[in-house]
Design an enzyme around this catalytic site. Structure first.
Site, mmCIF file in Angstrom:
data_model
loop_
_atom_site.group_PDB
_atom_site.id
_atom_site.type_symbol
_atom_site.label_atom_id
_atom_site.label_comp_id
_atom_site.label_asym_id
_atom_site.label_seq_id
_atom_site.Cartn_x
_atom_site.Cartn_y
_atom_site.Cartn_z
ATOM 1 N N LEU A 22 0.840 -1.191 0.000
ATOM 2 C CA LEU A 22 0.000 0.000 0.000
ATOM 3 C C LEU A 22 0.878 1.245 0.000
ATOM 4 C CD1 LEU A 22 -2.788 -1.060 2.501
ATOM 5 C CD2 LEU A 22 -2.826 -1.139 0.011
ATOM 6 N N GLY A 42 2.878 0.614 4.665
ATOM 7 C CA GLY A 42 3.960 1.583 4.767
ATOM 8 C C GLY A 42 5.187 1.144 5.515
ATOM 9 N N ASP A 46 6.641 8.905 2.738
ATOM 10 C CA ASP A 46 6.960 9.478 1.427
ATOM 11 C C ASP A 46 6.741 10.974 1.374
ATOM 12 O OD1 ASP A 46 7.381 6.909 0.666
ATOM 13 O OD2 ASP A 46 5.667 6.755 -0.648
ATOM 14 N N LEU A 68 -5.310 3.656 -1.001
ATOM 15 C CA LEU A 68 -6.659 3.758 -0.460
ATOM 16 C C LEU A 68 -7.493 4.654 -1.383
ATOM 17 C CD1 LEU A 68 -5.880 4.237 3.329
ATOM 18 C CD2 LEU A 68 -6.599 2.154 2.164
ATOM 19 N N LEU A 88 -0.883 8.743 4.994
ATOM 20 C CA LEU A 88 -1.412 8.541 6.336
ATOM 21 C C LEU A 88 -0.395 7.803 7.195
ATOM 22 C CD1 LEU A 88 -4.986 7.253 5.414
ATOM 23 C CD2 LEU A 88 -4.274 9.611 5.825
#
Length: 128
Positions: A22, A42, A46, A68, A88
């Protein structure tokens, strides 16, 4: 949720075709959670210095990627900061995924994990 910790890499534990990394930079939208897939949440940020690093690493390892569906279900808010980010924290991604898994409802899941400080809200939250 059960969690196991190991010093081994996920690359050594699961078949490559079962792994979905993801990353907010993926062109692929996560439409549903497949119980036969392993989702990597993650581990790298980034947003600051290393733009698209997670996407690059996933491609180097021939992994599937997904993001997402924030853009698909949420809208950008207008604010003095004009700040919008789909990056996130790991706990926020986990909140989104676990809420989606329970409800099968992306708007409810995104509301649970995406804070308004990210610059995105559900359309019904925008004042007319």
């Amino acid at each position: 949720f059960q969690m196991d910790m190991t010093p081994e890499s996920f690359l050594d534990l699961f078949p490559l075709d079962a792994i979905v990394y993801l990353t907010p930079d993926s062109e692929n939208v996560l439409e549903d959670i497949d119980p036969n897939k392993v989702y990597i949440l993650g581990g790298l940020v980034d947003e600051s210095i290393h733009k698209k690093l997670t996407l690059q690493r996933a491609h180097e390892q021939s992994l599937q990627t997904a993001r997402l569906p924030i853009r698909e279900y949420m809208v950008k808010t207008i604010s003095t900061k004009n700040y919008h980010s789909e990056t996130l924290a790991i706990n926020q991604v986990f909140d989104v995924l676990s809420t989606y898994y329970e409800t099968r409802n992306w708007p409810a899941a995104l509301k649970a994990g995406v804070s308004s400080g990210k610059g995105y809200v559900l359309p019904d939250a925008v004042k007319q």
